[in-house]
Design a protein around this motif. Sequence first.
Motif, mmCIF file in Angstrom:
data_model
loop_
_atom_site.group_PDB
_atom_site.id
_atom_site.type_symbol
_atom_site.label_atom_id
_atom_site.label_comp_id
_atom_site.label_asym_id
_atom_site.label_seq_id
_atom_site.Cartn_x
_atom_site.Cartn_y
_atom_site.Cartn_z
ATOM 1 N N ILE A 18 0.652 -0.890 0.153
ATOM 2 C CA ILE A 18 -0.129 -0.152 -0.182
ATOM 3 C C ILE A 18 0.740 0.836 -0.024
ATOM 4 C CG2 ILE A 18 -1.479 1.274 1.207
ATOM 5 C CD1 ILE A 18 -2.818 -1.024 2.285
ATOM 6 N N GLN A 19 0.511 2.214 -1.041
ATOM 7 C CA GLN A 19 1.578 3.385 -0.986
ATOM 8 C C GLN A 19 0.096 4.361 -1.958
ATOM 9 O OE1 GLN A 19 4.655 3.040 -4.624
ATOM 10 N NE2 GLN A 19 4.382 1.189 -3.619
ATOM 11 N N PRO A 20 0.558 5.562 -2.247
ATOM 12 C CA PRO A 20 -0.414 6.704 -2.946
ATOM 13 C C PRO A 20 -0.254 5.706 -4.371
ATOM 14 C CG PRO A 20 1.354 7.588 -1.635
ATOM 15 C CD PRO A 20 1.159 6.622 -1.107
ATOM 16 N N GLY A 21 -1.362 5.606 -4.650
ATOM 17 C CA GLY A 21 -1.738 5.430 -6.077
ATOM 18 C C GLY A 21 -1.956 4.086 -5.352
ATOM 19 N N SER A 30 -5.938 1.947 2.560
ATOM 20 C CA SER A 30 -5.161 2.617 2.409
ATOM 21 C C SER A 30 -4.710 2.750 3.251
ATOM 22 C CB SER A 30 -5.793 3.817 2.901
ATOM 23 O OG SER A 30 -6.343 4.466 3.059
ATOM 24 N N ASP A 31 -2.871 3.674 3.833
ATOM 25 C CA ASP A 31 -2.249 3.535 4.564
ATOM 26 C C ASP A 31 -2.970 3.575 5.749
ATOM 27 O OD1 ASP A 31 -0.693 6.581 3.612
ATOM 28 O OD2 ASP A 31 -3.260 6.071 3.994
ATOM 29 N N SER A 32 -3.753 3.882 6.379
ATOM 30 C CA SER A 32 -3.949 4.762 7.252
ATOM 31 C C SER A 32 -4.184 3.570 8.174
ATOM 32 C CB SER A 32 -5.496 5.666 6.835
ATOM 33 O OG SER A 32 -6.847 5.088 6.526
ATOM 34 N N TYR A 33 -5.643 2.589 7.202
ATOM 35 C CA TYR A 33 -5.575 1.348 7.811
ATOM 36 C C TYR A 33 -4.467 0.207 8.072
ATOM 37 C CZ TYR A 33 -6.224 -3.921 7.564
ATOM 38 O OH TYR A 33 -6.352 -5.193 7.783
ATOM 39 N N VAL A 34 -3.582 0.340 7.492
ATOM 40 C CA VAL A 34 -2.017 -0.354 7.981
ATOM 41 C C VAL A 34 -1.884 0.261 9.436
ATOM 42 C CG1 VAL A 34 0.503 -0.894 7.665
ATOM 43 C CG2 VAL A 34 -0.984 -1.123 5.975
ATOM 44 N N MET A 35 -1.695 1.765 9.614
ATOM 45 C CA MET A 35 -1.180 2.463 10.341
ATOM 46 C C MET A 35 -1.903 1.999 11.933
ATOM 47 S SD MET A 35 1.634 4.340 11.237
ATOM 48 C CE MET A 35 1.707 4.838 12.839
ATOM 49 N N LYS A 85 7.109 -0.040 6.764
ATOM 50 C CA LYS A 85 7.355 -0.716 7.832
ATOM 51 C C LYS A 85 7.294 -1.909 8.351
ATOM 52 C CE LYS A 85 10.053 3.601 9.602
ATOM 53 N NZ LYS A 85 10.891 3.366 9.080
ATOM 54 N N LEU A 86 6.212 -2.500 7.660
ATOM 55 C CA LEU A 86 5.009 -3.694 7.807
ATOM 56 C C LEU A 86 6.557 -4.345 8.079
ATOM 57 C CD1 LEU A 86 2.873 -4.731 8.988
ATOM 58 C CD2 LEU A 86 2.319 -4.565 6.688
#
Length: 930
Positions: free
Chosen positions: A147-150, A163-168, A177-178
Motif C-alpha cells: 500500500i502506497q499512494p496509488g 489505504s495506508d491509514s488502515y495499516v497504521m 515498515k510493516l
Amino acid sequence: MSSRNHLYLVDGSSYIFRAYHQLPPLTNRHGLNVGAVYGYTTMLWKLADALDKEEGPTHLAVILDKGSHTFRNDLYDQYKAHRPPAPEDLVPQFPLIREATRAFSLPCIEEDGFEADDIIATYTVQARAQGWDVTIVSSDKDLAQLIQPGVDMLDTMKNERRSDSYVMEKFGVPPEKLRDVLALMGDSVDNVPGVPGVGAKTAAKLILEYGDLDAVLAAAPDMKPSKLRERLIEHADLARLSRDLVTLHCEVPLPQTLDELKLDGIPPEPLRHFLEDQGFSSLLSRMAVHAPGRTKADPVAAAAAPADPGTPDFVPLPPIDCDSYETVTTFERLDAWITQARESGIIAIDTETDSLDSIAAGLVGICLATAPGTACYIPLAHKSSDDMFGETPPQLPMAGVVARLAPLLVDPAVLKIGHNIKYDINVLARHGLQVSPIDDTMVMSFDLDAGQSLAGHGMDEIAHAVLEHSCISYKDVTGTGKKAISFAQVPLDAATRYGGEDADVTWRLWTRFRPRLHQEGATRIYELVDRPLIPVVAGMERAGVKVDRDHLSRLSGRFAQEMARLEEEIHAEAGQAFAIGSTQQLGAILFEKMGLKGGKKGKSGAYSTDVTVLEKMKADGVKIAGLVLDWRQLAKLKSTYTDALQAQINRETGRVHTSYSLTGAQTGRLSSTDPNLQNIPIRTEMGRQIRDAFVAEPGNVILAADYSQIELRLAAHMADVPQLRAAFQRGEDIHAATAQELFGEVNRDTRGRAKTINFAILYGISRWGLAARLEIDPEEAQAMIARYFDRFPGISVYINETLEKARASGHTLTLFGRKTWFPQIRSSIQHVRQGAERAAINAPIQGTSADIIKRAMARMGPALREAGLERVRMLLQVHDELVFELPESDVDAATPVIREVMAGAAAPMVTLSVPLGVEIGTGASWGAAH
C-alpha cells in the motif's frame, strides 16, 4: 471514466479457500465436488458486477499459487510446514477453478517457485513505475506492505477499501515498515519464526523507536536487561530469516505483460459453455438476461444438480475419435495450434521418430493435444514409401517449426505433458528445443501404482487399464518383418491417427492421474523426488560416457581365451564335448551321464541348471558346477559388455549413452538399458576390468561418489537400533560392530559372516537361504537369525510391523512416502506369498535409499553451478553411486560440494538419526576411481 490506467490484481488463492469454507458441499452434473468452484465463480461474478458500478479497472488479472514449494522453502525448510494439506475434496477442484477463470476471459497467472503474493508485488511495482493505479483484491496482511499512494487494497468480503491509514491503525506503523514488524512478530500460520515472545504491539513500538529491524537488533545489546533484550540478541538470526520470508519478491519473471492484462469486457463465450457444463443453472439463468458486469449478481449459491451416486469421480471424456485429428501442413494452422495451446495452458506432446534410441533417433513428426479429443500431428521428415518414384508428402520445414515451437515449449504458463517425456526431451534437445515445465503420466502411474500389475506403465497397457481403450499399435502403421517400413514412410493420414492418439491419450491419462496424486498421498514423492529428476536424467543420457574401444577389444580376446580354457576343463570333467550354453545338454551331462544328485526336471522335461542349482552343487564339492558358473560369468560379461559396448558407441559423440528408466524397478530405483550398467560385477576382478574401459576425456578425470552402507544406515534409523546407530555416528566398521555383538569377537571370519547376515536379514532371508550363503546347516542358520534379533530387537520389530502393515494395506511406504504395492502378499500359495513378504521387508529401506540418491541427483546441478563448477558433469547413476567427469583442476573444489549434496539429500523432508557416509575417489577411469 478516467483515462488513467487502473490495474486490479485478484488474489485468487484467498478466493478459493473463502469459497470452499463458505459453501456446503455441492456436486455438478458430472458428479464432481464443485462447492468451491461454484463459490469462486459467484465471487468473480460479484466482483465484475461491483466494479461495473464504480470507476472500474482498465486491466485485471487473477493470481494463483502454482504449488506449495517456493524459494522460501529453500530459505527455511519449515516454512508453512505446519499448514495442513488442502482438503481432499478441494484439490480436484483446482483445475476447474482455473477453467472458471479462463471462462471469464480473464488472465489466470501463476509461477513455479513463487507465491501469488510475489506475482502481485511484481505487477504492482511495474504498474506504479508506469504511473498506473493499482488495487489489490485481497485481505492478506502480507500484501498490505504494498500500500502506497496509488495502491490500495479491496476486501470484497467486508466491501472495504484499505489505504495506508488502515495499516497504521491495524499495525501501528506505515506500510513501508510493516515488513520489519512482521519479521519481529512472526506468523504461526505460515510458520515464520520471528522473535519468540514479541507480539504486534511490541514489534511496532521497536520499529517506530529505532527505525528498522537492523537498527533494533544493533541496539539490543545496549538495551536495559530484560527478557526482550535477551530474546532479541538470542534470536537475531531468526528475525533476519523471518524478514527474508515475509519480504515480497518483486522481480518474478512474468508470463504476461501489463498491456496483456487489458480488460475488454467479459464476453458470453466461453462463460456460457462453462456454466452449462458444470450445471450452474442459477448463474446460467441470470446470464440469459444479464452478462456479468451488467447485472445485479445474487451471491446466494443454489444450483448444482444433484449427484448420481453411480457417477465416476472423474469428468467424463468424449470418445476417442482418431479420424478427428488434424494434419498440420501450413504455418497458419501451426500458429493457430500454438495460440490454442497458450489459451489452454496445458498441452500433451509426443514425438514420432525413426528409432527407439532417443540420442540417435531422427525426428519425423510432433504431436500436440490441447484437450481430450483435440489433437494434431505436425509431419516434419516424412518421405515416400517408394523412394525412387514417390513424391514427398506435404509438410513444414523443420527449421520453421522449431523456431515457432521453441517459445511455447519453454513457456512457464503452459504445462507440457508427456508419457515418458524424458524420451521426447532428448529428441527435441538435439534440435535445440528445451521443454519445461513438465508432467509425465508414466511416472505418475508408477508413483500411484508401482507393483499393482505386471503389465507395466507403458501407454498401451495404461490406456487399456485406465481408459478402457486399445491404442493403435506401432506395427499396425509400420508393418512387421520384411515388409516393415520406417515411421518416416508411413502415410500422413495413418501417422496422424497414430500420433494424434498418443497425445490425446496422454492428455486423458493426465486428467485421471493428477487428481489421484493428492487423493492417494503420492504428491510428495512425485513433486519432490521423481518429477524434478526427469530433466536431470535426460541430461545424463545426452552426456553419455566415453568408452575405450581398444581396452574392450583386448578384454574380449582375453575372455574368449579364458572361456576356451574353461571349456576344455568342463569337457574333461564330463568325459565328452557338449554345448555348455545349452541347458538341455548340460542337464543331461550332469544328472544322467555323470549321475550327480539334485537333478529336477521342469515342465519342459529338461533338468534345471540355473544358478541356484549350480551354486548348491559347487558348495557340495562338485567341480564341474563351479567351472560352468565361471564360464557363464565370462560369457555374460563378453556378450553383454566387452562385445556389445563396442557396438553401442555413438558415431556422432564417440560415447556410450545408456537409457535410464524411472519406472523400471518396483522400489523406485533407477534401472538402465542399452547398455545395462547396473549389473557390472563390483567385487570381481573381471568386473573391475570392465569399469576400467569407462574413461575420461583428455584433461579430465572420473570421480565416483558412493554412499557407504546406506541401506544398513537406513535400517538402523528405521528400525531404531541403538547399537547400529551409535556405531555409525562414531564412524565405526559396522560389520565389525555386528560381529562383536553376535560372536563376541572380531576376526576375518566373524566379520565376513556378520556382513552376510547384515544384508541378508534386510532382504527377509529364510534360514535355508542364510544356510546356503554361509555354507552351514539350516538349524545353525536359524540360531544365528535368532541371535541377531535378540541383539538387535528393533530389526525384528521393524520386520513384523512392516509385514503387518503391508498385509493390511497391500503396500509399503518409504520415509518419503513412496508406495510399493504387493498384491501377492495375501496369496494362498505359500512360495508366492513368502516371495512378496521378502520383497515387502526390503522395499521401504531400498526405496528410501533410491529416493535419497534421486534427491541428491536433482540438487547436484544447481549446487555445482552455484559453486562455479559448470564443467562438472554427472554421467552415471549405479545403485548407490554417482559418477562424474570433470577437469582435473576442479577436483578439490567439486569434492566437498558433491559430498555435501549427497550427505544432506534426505533433508528437509526426512531427518535421519544416522549420518550418510559418502566415499569419493578419482582416477583416469571408472575402475581407477574406486
